[in-house]
Write an enzyme that holds these catalytic residues in place. Structure first.
Site, PDB file in Angstrom:
ATOM      1  N   THR A  93       7.043  -3.591   4.191  1.00 34.27           N
ATOM      2  CA  THR A  93       5.745  -4.254   4.030  1.00 34.27           C
ATOM      3  C   THR A  93       5.271  -4.179   2.587  1.00 34.27           C
ATOM      4  O   THR A  93       4.134  -4.507   2.275  1.00 34.27           O
ATOM      5  CB  THR A  93       4.692  -3.611   4.942  1.00 34.27           C
ATOM      6  OG1 THR A  93       4.666  -2.198   4.669  1.00 34.27           O
ATOM      7  CG2 THR A  93       5.037  -3.803   6.404  1.00 34.27           C
ATOM      8  N   ALA A 108       0.053   4.962  -3.140  1.00 39.28           N
ATOM      9  CA  ALA A 108      -0.053   3.907  -2.135  1.00 39.28           C
ATOM     10  C   ALA A 108       0.725   2.708  -2.644  1.00 39.28           C
ATOM     11  O   ALA A 108       1.092   2.651  -3.826  1.00 39.28           O
ATOM     12  CB  ALA A 108      -1.514   3.549  -1.920  1.00 39.28           C
ATOM     13  N   LYS A 109       0.937   1.740  -1.737  1.00 39.29           N
ATOM     14  CA  LYS A 109       1.746   0.577  -2.140  1.00 39.29           C
ATOM     15  C   LYS A 109       1.100  -0.176  -3.304  1.00 39.29           C
ATOM     16  O   LYS A 109       1.780  -0.852  -4.060  1.00 39.29           O
ATOM     17  CB  LYS A 109       1.989  -0.339  -0.946  1.00 39.29           C
ATOM     18  CG  LYS A 109       2.960   0.349   0.031  1.00 39.29           C
ATOM     19  CD  LYS A 109       3.666  -0.521   1.021  1.00 39.29           C
ATOM     20  CE  LYS A 109       4.855   0.240   1.591  1.00 39.29           C
ATOM     21  NZ  LYS A 109       5.113   0.073   3.000  1.00 39.29           N
ATOM     22  N   ARG A 110      -0.211  -0.019  -3.468  1.00 42.54           N
ATOM     23  CA  ARG A 110      -0.861  -0.765  -4.563  1.00 42.54           C
ATOM     24  C   ARG A 110      -0.635  -0.119  -5.933  1.00 42.54           C
ATOM     25  O   ARG A 110      -0.959  -0.716  -6.969  1.00 42.54           O
ATOM     26  CB  ARG A 110      -2.361  -0.902  -4.289  1.00 42.54           C
ATOM     27  CG  ARG A 110      -3.059   0.425  -4.226  1.00 42.54           C
ATOM     28  CD  ARG A 110      -4.563   0.326  -4.026  1.00 42.54           C
ATOM     29  NE  ARG A 110      -5.112   1.652  -3.870  1.00 42.54           N
ATOM     30  CZ  ARG A 110      -5.086   2.356  -2.751  1.00 42.54           C
ATOM     31  NH1 ARG A 110      -4.571   1.837  -1.658  1.00 42.54           N
ATOM     32  NH2 ARG A 110      -5.572   3.577  -2.699  1.00 42.54           N
ATOM     33  N   ASP A 111      -0.095   1.115  -5.991  1.00 39.99           N
ATOM     34  CA  ASP A 111       0.135   1.783  -7.293  1.00 39.99           C
ATOM     35  C   ASP A 111       1.371   1.190  -7.965  1.00 39.99           C
ATOM     36  O   ASP A 111       2.453   1.765  -7.943  1.00 39.99           O
ATOM     37  CB  ASP A 111       0.333   3.291  -7.108  1.00 39.99           C
ATOM     38  CG  ASP A 111      -0.951   3.987  -6.696  1.00 39.99           C
ATOM     39  OD1 ASP A 111      -1.975   3.760  -7.360  1.00 39.99           O
ATOM     40  OD2 ASP A 111      -0.914   4.740  -5.707  1.00 39.99           O
TER      41      ASP A 111
END
Ligand code: GLU
Length: 283
Positions: A10, A244-247
């Site tokens: 994801t 997190a995936k946003r980093d």
């Protein structure tokens, strides 16, 4: 020894995923064991093929070599459905027609490790009402936690190097085992897969320790073996927050693009050495 790394496709993998994969891989290799990759792609709306390919490329770059082809959860839906049917026949699951809003509106719903603890609204519907609503209302399937615990009694697992832990599945309440929008939940799929894959040591982040309470219960209900567990510390960014995936800066793709040597990074991670600014913390 057989270990695994199980990314959900994801988003891009980051340093935290790399740490987890490297620990599982080096544990298996150090014991002349096997290391498998599982792609947790049951969430049809969020899983993307491009992330599957990118994750495998990232693992190759790290030098984390897998034994055999990756296992795909999306190819195992029949097994999940068969297990759910078994749990239905044992009256251990029931259909739930509540919406999120219904559950949130229930003032009595306390918070547990899996989110709001389900207040039990659909647990005791009559068979007639169930049959009528099953025909035309969206529903998920929930575990009847009290019945499940009555079958299994108290449960423990072994945390490697730390001894026995008591599982506390009751705190999760009647968890969802098959979702409205997906044929199975993470808890059920992961527990069945780990058993079918023959995983002996589950090495994963400490953020998943509460899930182990539920997985241990499902193992007991389904007569599956209990692996050993190691819940490792989490990689945190320079601001002290869990990655997190946003980093984006910590994504393996951006480290690779920045010229970092993947194999050297993997060797550092295996020795708990992280790139400057990053740290390991227990939640
Ligand atoms: N796909 C899950 C995740 O990425 C795997 C968790 C596990 O290792 O059991 O969180």
């Amino acid at each position: 020894m057989l270990t695994r790394f199980a990314p959900s496709p994801t988003g891009e993998l980051h340093l935290g995923h790399a740490y987890s994969a490297v620990l599982a891989y080096t544990a298996a290799r150090g014991a002349a064991g096997r290391f498998l990759i599982r792609i947790d792609d049951i969430d049809g709306s969020r899983s993307r093929e491009e992330y599957v390919a990118a994750s495998l490329a990232d693992l190759d770059w790290l030098g984390v070599g897998r034994d055999g082809d990756p296992v795909r959860q999306s190819a195992r839906l029949d097994d999940y459905a068969a297990t759910l049917a078994e749990l239905r026949s044992r009256a251990l699951v029931y259909p739930c027609f509540c919406t999120r809003a219904d559950i949130a509106a229930s003032l009595s719903a306390p918070h547990g490790p899996s989110g709001a603890v389900y207040p039990g609204t659909c647990r005791n519907l009559s068979e007639t009402e169930r049959a009528r609503r099953l025909a035309d209302e969206p529903h998920c399937w929930r575990l009847d936690m009290a019945r499940a615990l009555a079958e299994t009694g108290a449960l423990i697992w072994e945390e490697v190097g730390q001894g026995l832990r008591t599982a506390d599945p009751a705190a999760h309440g009647d968890i969802v085992l098959a979702r409205k929008d997906a044929p199975v939940s993470y808890h059920l799929a992961s527990t069945l897969d780990d058993a079918d894959m023959g995983v002996t040591h589950i090495i994963r982040g400490a953020d998943l320790i509460a899930s182990t309470d539920v997985h241990r219960l499902l193992q007991a209900l389904l007569g599956l073996p209990t692996p050993l567990y190691r819940h490792h510390a989490l990689v945190c960014s320079p601001d002290g927050k869990r990655l997190a995936k946003r980093d984006a800066a910590a994504s393996l793709a951006s480290l690779r693009a920045g010229g970092i040597d993947g194999r050297a990074l993997a060797a550092d991670l295996a020795a708990d050495r992280l790139p400057a600014g990053y740290s390991l913390q227990n939640p």
